[in-house]
Write an enzyme that holds these catalytic residues in place. Structure first.
Site, mmCIF file in Angstrom:
data_model
loop_
_atom_site.group_PDB
_atom_site.id
_atom_site.type_symbol
_atom_site.label_atom_id
_atom_site.label_comp_id
_atom_site.label_asym_id
_atom_site.label_seq_id
_atom_site.Cartn_x
_atom_site.Cartn_y
_atom_site.Cartn_z
ATOM 1 N N TYR A 291 1.188 -1.273 -0.103
ATOM 2 C CA TYR A 291 0.445 -0.536 0.149
ATOM 3 C C TYR A 291 0.904 1.386 0.160
ATOM 4 O O TYR A 291 1.693 1.510 0.959
ATOM 5 C CB TYR A 291 -0.719 0.224 1.222
ATOM 6 C CG TYR A 291 -2.017 -1.248 1.112
ATOM 7 C CD1 TYR A 291 -2.681 -2.289 -0.007
ATOM 8 C CD2 TYR A 291 -2.576 -1.531 2.565
ATOM 9 C CE1 TYR A 291 -3.067 -2.703 -0.100
ATOM 10 C CE2 TYR A 291 -3.550 -2.528 2.393
ATOM 11 C CZ TYR A 291 -4.579 -2.948 1.358
ATOM 12 O OH TYR A 291 -5.141 -3.737 0.951
ATOM 13 N N PRO B 267 -16.255 -2.444 0.832
ATOM 14 C CA PRO B 267 -17.866 -2.446 1.631
ATOM 15 C C PRO B 267 -18.932 -1.414 0.833
ATOM 16 O O PRO B 267 -20.117 -1.883 1.049
ATOM 17 C CB PRO B 267 -17.594 -2.949 2.716
ATOM 18 C CG PRO B 267 -16.275 -2.247 3.414
ATOM 19 C CD PRO B 267 -15.600 -2.533 2.129
ATOM 20 N N LEU B 268 -17.986 -0.608 1.250
ATOM 21 C CA LEU B 268 -19.043 1.028 0.678
ATOM 22 C C LEU B 268 -19.203 1.024 -1.018
ATOM 23 O O LEU B 268 -19.879 2.309 -1.113
ATOM 24 C CB LEU B 268 -18.627 2.454 1.453
ATOM 25 C CG LEU B 268 -18.430 1.641 2.596
ATOM 26 C CD1 LEU B 268 -17.672 3.115 3.504
ATOM 27 C CD2 LEU B 268 -19.863 1.847 3.358
ATOM 28 N N ALA B 269 -18.787 0.119 -1.817
ATOM 29 C CA ALA B 269 -18.813 0.323 -3.165
ATOM 30 C C ALA B 269 -18.535 1.895 -3.837
ATOM 31 O O ALA B 269 -18.847 1.712 -4.259
ATOM 32 C CB ALA B 269 -20.347 -0.374 -3.721
ATOM 33 N N GLY C 160 -18.769 4.312 -3.346
ATOM 34 C CA GLY C 160 -19.375 5.433 -2.731
ATOM 35 C C GLY C 160 -20.225 5.320 -4.299
ATOM 36 O O GLY C 160 -21.326 6.923 -3.742
#
Length: 323
Positions: A62, A232-234, A236
């Protein structure tokens, strides 16, 4: 400023939410980080701790290692913080370099080198959970098992898991390893639903278009392999960045449910995953403190979605009826 408070670090499978640190450390380049990047990392960590998140997910690649490094800077400036949190990192990917393309590497020598580098950057003496980031077709499972066992015996890594692997790949590796693989981290969200659709579309023509290996989640339940969801929040897509008619309709539905349950749209998206019997643990990756705080109810409250509401979200997002 990070408050000093005691907290017991537990099995990562019992955590409700994990903070993913991929957004910390500046750009995806070799440029050095500075005080601004360290302060931004501290602000994100503070926000995560405020909502009750005490597990933090990293990977050696990262920001070319800078995500781990700025996190280590925050640990160094905050005495006692390391003892209150759980650190998870991943290894097994070489990023592209010049004309050389990226590739995967689960050779024992690379795993050990990656762990040693992560320990140095994170300024800690132990990694709580190490995940093998991607399947390496050339990996020798006996070599992998020998390396993981040695790292555990030496006290450098407490627990192990995988990321982006199918059930058969996990079982093959586990057959050579006495230590349990406790986690599989997969791309899962209301937008990325192949993990769910694969089991429902069995014996229908659309099943041929799905890339997710059938039975991976179910086999994990049988073997006590915890499921973590990255993305998990796609990105936005249901909280302001909708593009398709189905995404716009889902955004409106998510907002209505958030108002009904007196919470945020982000929480509704996380509850949708957490409501699944696999007790999926989302790994949120935003670096914005206000968006981290918007996820607080995913830690503090049980998923309040009814059976019908869960299906309504799924059907709205997929844009068509079930077979």
């Amino acid at each position: 400023m990070i408050e000093k408070q005691s907290r017991t670090v537990t099995d990562i499978r019992t955590h409700r939410l994990i903070y993913g640190c991929m957004g910390l450390g500046g750009g995806w380049d070799r440029q050095p980080y500075g005080p601004a990047e360290i302060d931004a990392a501290e602000a994100a960590i503070v926000a995560a701790l405020e909502v009750g998140v005490t597990a933090f997910d990293h990977a050696d690649i990262y920001r070319h290692g800078k995500s781990e490094a700025v996190f280590g800077e925050v640990l160094a400036r905050t005495p006692g913080l390391r003892e209150r949190i759980l650190l998870q990192t991943k290894c097994g990917i070489h990023l592209p370099e010049g004309d050389r393309p990226g590739y995967y590497d689960l050779r024992g020598t690379h795993i050990r080198h990656s762990v040693e580098q992560s320990l140095t950057r994170l300024r800690t003496d132990v990694i709580d959970v190490l995940l093998l980031h991607r399947p390496d077709p050339l990996a020798d499972p006996e070599d992998v098992a020998e390396t993981l066992t040695a790292l555990h015996r030496e006290g450098l890594v407490r627990y192990f898991g995988v990321s982006n692997m199918a059930a058969a790949q996990i079982a093959y590796l586990q057959a050579h390893l006495d230590l349990p693989l406790i986690v599989n981290q997969l791309q899962m969200s209301l937008a990325d639903r192949d993990w769910l659709e694969a089991g429902v579309l069995v014996n229908t023509p659309p099943a041929a278009t799905l890339g997710f290996p059938l039975g991976t989640v179910e086999r994990g339940l049988l073997d006590r392999v915890g499921v973590q969801a990255w993305g998990p929040l796609a990105r936005g897509r249901f909280t302001g960045a909708a593009q398709t008619p189905a995404e716009h309709a889902t955004t409106a539905h998510v907002a209505a449910l958030a108002e009904q349950h007196d919470t945020t749209p982000e929480t509704i998206l996380l509850w949708w995953l957490q409501r699944h019997p696999a007790r999926i643990v989302p790994v949120i990756g935003t670096s914005r403190p206000e968006r981290i705080r918007a996820c607080a109810d995913a830690v503090r409250r049980e998923p309040a979605l009814t059976h019908e509401q869960w299906y309504e979200l799924w059907l709205t997002a997929r844009g068509e009826a079930l077979p």
